[in-house]
Write an enzyme that holds these catalytic residues in place. Structure first.
Site, PDB file in Angstrom:
ATOM      1  N   SER A  45     -43.409 -47.299  -1.104  1.00 33.76           N
ATOM      2  CA  SER A  45     -42.351 -47.018  -2.082  1.00 33.76           C
ATOM      3  C   SER A  45     -41.379 -48.183  -2.080  1.00 33.76           C
ATOM      4  O   SER A  45     -41.271 -48.918  -1.087  1.00 33.76           O
ATOM      5  CB  SER A  45     -41.615 -45.729  -1.698  1.00 33.76           C
ATOM      6  OG  SER A  45     -40.395 -45.599  -2.398  1.00 33.76           O
ATOM      7  N   TYR A  70     -37.117 -40.105   3.993  1.00 37.28           N
ATOM      8  CA  TYR A  70     -38.158 -40.603   3.096  1.00 37.28           C
ATOM      9  C   TYR A  70     -38.345 -42.109   3.270  1.00 37.28           C
ATOM     10  O   TYR A  70     -39.478 -42.598   3.364  1.00 37.28           O
ATOM     11  CB  TYR A  70     -37.787 -40.277   1.654  1.00 37.28           C
ATOM     12  CG  TYR A  70     -38.820 -40.711   0.642  1.00 37.28           C
ATOM     13  CD1 TYR A  70     -40.003 -40.014   0.492  1.00 37.28           C
ATOM     14  CD2 TYR A  70     -38.599 -41.826  -0.164  1.00 37.28           C
ATOM     15  CE1 TYR A  70     -40.963 -40.409  -0.441  1.00 37.28           C
ATOM     16  CE2 TYR A  70     -39.534 -42.230  -1.094  1.00 37.28           C
ATOM     17  CZ  TYR A  70     -40.717 -41.519  -1.230  1.00 37.28           C
ATOM     18  OH  TYR A  70     -41.652 -41.920  -2.152  1.00 37.28           O
TER      19      TYR A  70
END
Length: 254
Positions: free
Chosen positions: A138, A151
């Site tokens: 990501s 995350y």
């Protein structure tokens, strides 16, 4: 000729969102797709679409955080040419608002889940002459994103594991790369906004869309096209790289 003709691809989290788009695209390019997913309903729907289009797909209801379940599924599959580590969950909050249970939950799925798949699949790839691995990282693994502590931790681990695998197994003809998407419009995003910003859904969707300089979120199929290239023989000289697919988020947000 189809780019993945004769290939066997394992895709974790293939029942929805980016994983579904990758599963459908890989199948359309000739791969036999094996979906490892905890949600049998979503995976069944993906498999139905693939089979209606003439593709090949098998489902394995697996909790990727449970190593014995992943090992059992991989043993059933046999030869594997491609692994896509896509399964993942999110969490909103900085370190002060990230309880131990939240941190552990994200770690178990995003980090341990990817490790379990790598641990199970790499020996199979080695035994059959090599393969291609793609890990979904990501932009949160590359830049600071507010309120994404757990995350970001998990996606930073994905990025690092991907590079480590590339280095350790290059002489076994195993390539490993990662993709770092910015925001992608999936049902997960819609659910995420609805859960965390009730009553502000339209406003937040617009705000999150415009955080990409290009002015919108990515489509799952756009991620799938990059995944297809990196897992195909067209990318035979590419390993140990991360590919941001971010609408200019990292370099152009100034």
């Amino acid at each position: 000729m189809a780019k993945l003709a004769g290939k066997v691809a394992v895709i974790t989290g293939g029942g929805s969102g980016i994983g579904r788009a990758i599963s459908e695209m890989f199948a359309s390019e000739g791969a036999k797709v094996h979906i490892l997913d905890l949600n049998p309903d979503g995976a069944t729907e993906t498999a139905s679409v693939i089979k209606q289009a003439g593709g090949a797909c098998e489902l394995h209801t697996v909790n990727v955080s449970k190593q014995e379940e992943v090992l059992a599924a991989v043993q059933q599959i046999g030869k594997i040419d491609i692994l896509v580590n896509n399964a993942g969950i999110a969490h909103v909050g900085n370190v002060e608002r990230c309880a131990e249970a939240d941190f552990d939950r994200v770690y178990q799925v995003n980090v341990k889940g990817a490790y379990n798949a790598l641990y199970a699949v790499i020996p199979v790839m080695k035994a059959h002459g090599g393969g291609a691995i793609l890990n979904l990282a990501s932009i949160a693994s590359l830049v600071g994103i507010a309120d994404r502590f757990a995350y970001s931790m998990s996606k930073g681990a994905i990025y690092a594991m991907s590079m480590s695998i590339a280095r350790d197994f290059m002489h076994d003809n195993i390539r490993s790369n990662s993709i770092s998407p910015a925001r992608v419009h999936t049902p997960f995003v819609d659910g995420f906004i609805s859960k965390n910003y009730p009553g502000q859904e339209e406003e937040m969707f617009e705000k999150l869309s415009k955080s990409q300089p290009i002015g919108r979120m990515a489509k799952p199929t756009e991620i799938a096209k990059l995944a297809l290239f990196l897992c195909s023989d067209d990318a035979a000289f590419i390993t140990g790289n991360d590919y941001p697919i971010d609408g200019g988020f990292i370099k152009l947000n100034n």
